[in-house]
Motif scaffolding. Structure first.
Motif, PDB file in Angstrom:
ATOM      1  N   ALA A   5      85.357 -27.274  36.723  1.00 61.04           N
ATOM      2  CA  ALA A   5      84.997 -28.024  37.923  1.00 61.04           C
ATOM      3  C   ALA A   5      85.820 -29.314  37.875  1.00 61.04           C
ATOM      4  O   ALA A   5      85.901 -29.966  36.836  1.00 61.04           O
ATOM      5  CB  ALA A   5      83.513 -28.351  37.941  1.00 61.04           C
ATOM      6  N   PHE A   6      86.452 -29.660  38.978  1.00 62.00           N
ATOM      7  CA  PHE A   6      87.205 -30.907  39.070  1.00 62.00           C
ATOM      8  C   PHE A   6      86.265 -31.988  39.580  1.00 62.00           C
ATOM      9  O   PHE A   6      85.589 -31.819  40.590  1.00 62.00           O
ATOM     10  CB  PHE A   6      88.378 -30.739  40.042  1.00 62.00           C
ATOM     11  CG  PHE A   6      89.020 -32.036  40.440  1.00 62.00           C
ATOM     12  CD1 PHE A   6      89.846 -32.709  39.567  1.00 62.00           C
ATOM     13  CD2 PHE A   6      88.774 -32.594  41.684  1.00 62.00           C
ATOM     14  CE1 PHE A   6      90.437 -33.916  39.929  1.00 62.00           C
ATOM     15  CE2 PHE A   6      89.359 -33.789  42.063  1.00 62.00           C
ATOM     16  CZ  PHE A   6      90.190 -34.449  41.182  1.00 62.00           C
ATOM     17  N   ALA A   7      86.212 -33.109  38.871  1.00 63.68           N
ATOM     18  CA  ALA A   7      85.431 -34.261  39.305  1.00 63.68           C
ATOM     19  C   ALA A   7      86.374 -35.463  39.358  1.00 63.68           C
ATOM     20  O   ALA A   7      86.873 -35.913  38.330  1.00 63.68           O
ATOM     21  CB  ALA A   7      84.278 -34.531  38.344  1.00 63.68           C
ATOM     22  N   GLY A   8      86.661 -35.942  40.557  1.00 62.64           N
ATOM     23  CA  GLY A   8      87.559 -37.074  40.735  1.00 62.64           C
ATOM     24  C   GLY A   8      86.827 -38.229  41.395  1.00 62.64           C
ATOM     25  O   GLY A   8      85.685 -38.094  41.833  1.00 62.64           O
ATOM     26  N   ARG A   9      87.511 -39.366  41.458  1.00 65.67           N
ATOM     27  CA  ARG A   9      86.882 -40.531  42.082  1.00 65.67           C
ATOM     28  C   ARG A   9      87.933 -41.543  42.507  1.00 65.67           C
ATOM     29  O   ARG A   9      89.043 -41.563  41.986  1.00 65.67           O
ATOM     30  CB  ARG A   9      85.896 -41.202  41.128  1.00 65.67           C
ATOM     31  CG  ARG A   9      86.539 -41.822  39.904  1.00 65.67           C
ATOM     32  CD  ARG A   9      85.618 -42.780  39.166  1.00 65.67           C
ATOM     33  NE  ARG A   9      85.104 -43.845  39.984  1.00 65.67           N
ATOM     34  CZ  ARG A   9      85.764 -44.955  40.308  1.00 65.67           C
ATOM     35  NH1 ARG A   9      86.996 -45.148  39.894  1.00 65.67           N
ATOM     36  NH2 ARG A   9      85.207 -45.881  41.045  1.00 65.67           N
ATOM     37  N   CYS A  10      87.571 -42.352  43.469  1.00 64.55           N
ATOM     38  CA  CYS A  10      88.332 -43.562  43.792  1.00 64.55           C
ATOM     39  C   CYS A  10      87.315 -44.641  44.129  1.00 64.55           C
ATOM     40  O   CYS A  10      86.202 -44.345  44.550  1.00 64.55           O
ATOM     41  CB  CYS A  10      89.363 -43.337  44.895  1.00 64.55           C
ATOM     42  SG  CYS A  10      88.721 -43.111  46.535  1.00 64.55           S
ATOM     43  N   SER A  11      87.696 -45.886  43.929  1.00 64.21           N
ATOM     44  CA  SER A  11      86.710 -46.961  44.034  1.00 64.21           C
ATOM     45  C   SER A  11      86.187 -47.144  45.456  1.00 64.21           C
ATOM     46  O   SER A  11      85.026 -46.897  45.726  1.00 64.21           O
ATOM     47  CB  SER A  11      87.267 -48.262  43.478  1.00 64.21           C
ATOM     48  OG  SER A  11      88.445 -48.617  44.159  1.00 64.21           O
ATOM     49  N   THR A  12      87.014 -47.590  46.351  1.00 64.53           N
ATOM     50  CA  THR A  12      86.581 -47.787  47.733  1.00 64.53           C
ATOM     51  C   THR A  12      87.735 -47.452  48.664  1.00 64.53           C
ATOM     52  O   THR A  12      88.901 -47.524  48.281  1.00 64.53           O
ATOM     53  CB  THR A  12      86.145 -49.243  47.998  1.00 64.53           C
ATOM     54  OG1 THR A  12      87.240 -50.103  47.717  1.00 64.53           O
ATOM     55  CG2 THR A  12      84.944 -49.634  47.162  1.00 64.53           C
ATOM     56  N   GLU A  13      87.411 -47.069  49.885  1.00 64.74           N
ATOM     57  CA  GLU A  13      88.448 -46.690  50.845  1.00 64.74           C
ATOM     58  C   GLU A  13      89.374 -47.843  51.194  1.00 64.74           C
ATOM     59  O   GLU A  13      90.538 -47.625  51.508  1.00 64.74           O
ATOM     60  CB  GLU A  13      87.804 -46.125  52.109  1.00 64.74           C
ATOM     61  CG  GLU A  13      87.159 -44.773  51.878  1.00 64.74           C
ATOM     62  CD  GLU A  13      86.615 -44.169  53.151  1.00 64.74           C
ATOM     63  OE1 GLU A  13      87.422 -43.929  54.063  1.00 64.74           O
ATOM     64  OE2 GLU A  13      85.397 -43.953  53.213  1.00 64.74           O
ATOM     65  N   ASP A  14      88.878 -49.087  51.125  1.00 66.84           N
ATOM     66  CA  ASP A  14      89.744 -50.214  51.465  1.00 66.84           C
ATOM     67  C   ASP A  14      90.699 -50.578  50.322  1.00 66.84           C
ATOM     68  O   ASP A  14      91.699 -51.252  50.543  1.00 66.84           O
ATOM     69  CB  ASP A  14      88.930 -51.434  51.899  1.00 66.84           C
ATOM     70  CG  ASP A  14      87.956 -51.918  50.850  1.00 66.84           C
ATOM     71  OD1 ASP A  14      87.432 -51.067  50.090  1.00 66.84           O
ATOM     72  OD2 ASP A  14      87.704 -53.132  50.789  1.00 66.84           O
ATOM     73  N   GLY A  38      93.481 -22.156  32.425  1.00 67.52           N
ATOM     74  CA  GLY A  38      92.373 -22.742  33.180  1.00 67.52           C
ATOM     75  C   GLY A  38      92.568 -22.626  34.677  1.00 67.52           C
ATOM     76  O   GLY A  38      93.695 -22.526  35.170  1.00 67.52           O
ATOM     77  N   HIS A  39      91.454 -22.629  35.396  1.00 71.16           N
ATOM     78  CA  HIS A  39      91.475 -22.516  36.854  1.00 71.16           C
ATOM     79  C   HIS A  39      90.330 -23.363  37.420  1.00 71.16           C
ATOM     80  O   HIS A  39      89.195 -23.244  36.965  1.00 71.16           O
ATOM     81  CB  HIS A  39      91.306 -21.050  37.257  1.00 71.16           C
ATOM     82  CG  HIS A  39      91.311 -20.832  38.726  1.00 71.16           C
ATOM     83  ND1 HIS A  39      92.449 -20.937  39.489  1.00 71.16           N
ATOM     84  CD2 HIS A  39      90.306 -20.505  39.574  1.00 71.16           C
ATOM     85  CE1 HIS A  39      92.139 -20.680  40.751  1.00 71.16           C
ATOM     86  NE2 HIS A  39      90.847 -20.419  40.822  1.00 71.16           N
ATOM     87  N   ILE A  40      90.633 -24.227  38.378  1.00 69.78           N
ATOM     88  CA  ILE A  40      89.595 -25.044  39.018  1.00 69.78           C
ATOM     89  C   ILE A  40      88.892 -24.187  40.063  1.00 69.78           C
ATOM     90  O   ILE A  40      89.526 -23.656  40.971  1.00 69.78           O
ATOM     91  CB  ILE A  40      90.206 -26.318  39.632  1.00 69.78           C
ATOM     92  CG1 ILE A  40      90.747 -27.208  38.509  1.00 69.78           C
ATOM     93  CG2 ILE A  40      89.163 -27.061  40.483  1.00 69.78           C
ATOM     94  CD1 ILE A  40      91.511 -28.422  38.971  1.00 69.78           C
ATOM     95  N   VAL A  41      87.578 -24.048  39.913  1.00 70.27           N
ATOM     96  CA  VAL A  41      86.810 -23.188  40.807  1.00 70.27           C
ATOM     97  C   VAL A  41      85.963 -23.967  41.813  1.00 70.27           C
ATOM     98  O   VAL A  41      85.477 -23.392  42.785  1.00 70.27           O
ATOM     99  CB  VAL A  41      85.919 -22.185  40.030  1.00 70.27           C
ATOM    100  CG1 VAL A  41      86.782 -21.227  39.219  1.00 70.27           C
ATOM    101  CG2 VAL A  41      84.933 -22.913  39.132  1.00 70.27           C
ATOM    102  N   THR A  42      85.763 -25.258  41.579  1.00 69.34           N
ATOM    103  CA  THR A  42      85.038 -26.096  42.528  1.00 69.34           C
ATOM    104  C   THR A  42      85.481 -27.540  42.324  1.00 69.34           C
ATOM    105  O   THR A  42      86.014 -27.877  41.273  1.00 69.34           O
ATOM    106  CB  THR A  42      83.501 -25.954  42.377  1.00 69.34           C
ATOM    107  OG1 THR A  42      82.854 -26.553  43.496  1.00 69.34           O
ATOM    108  CG2 THR A  42      82.989 -26.558  41.093  1.00 69.34           C
TER     109      THR A  42
END
Length: 78
Positions: A5-14, A38-42
């Protein structure tokens, strides 16, 4: 095949472009796991929450894709 499972993030849109941030993080994740089968499934992606906020106080990340179908024994390479 090893499923991830890929879990990403960014702080804020601005401060960061969520789409660009997601794309480079996903590219790096794939480069790391695909050579080992490996394969990202979600995918999950979190926008707008600082890293300084403890995980327990953050809302659940948004599931940005539907999970891939689970391979059956017949379709799984031995």
């Amino acid at each position: 095949m090893i499923r991830f499972a890929f879990a990403g993030r960014c702080s804020t849109e601005d401060l960061q472009d969520p789409e660009a941030s997601r794309n480079w993080q996903l590219t790096r994740a794939r480069a790391l796991i695909e050579p080992a089968g490996g394969h990202i499934v979600t995918e999950y992606f979190d926008v707008g929450h600082s890293r300084s906020l403890p995980w327990q106080r953050r809302p659940a990340p948004t599931n940005s894709s539907k999970p891939s179908a689970t391979p059956t024994a017949a379709s799984t390479p031995s």
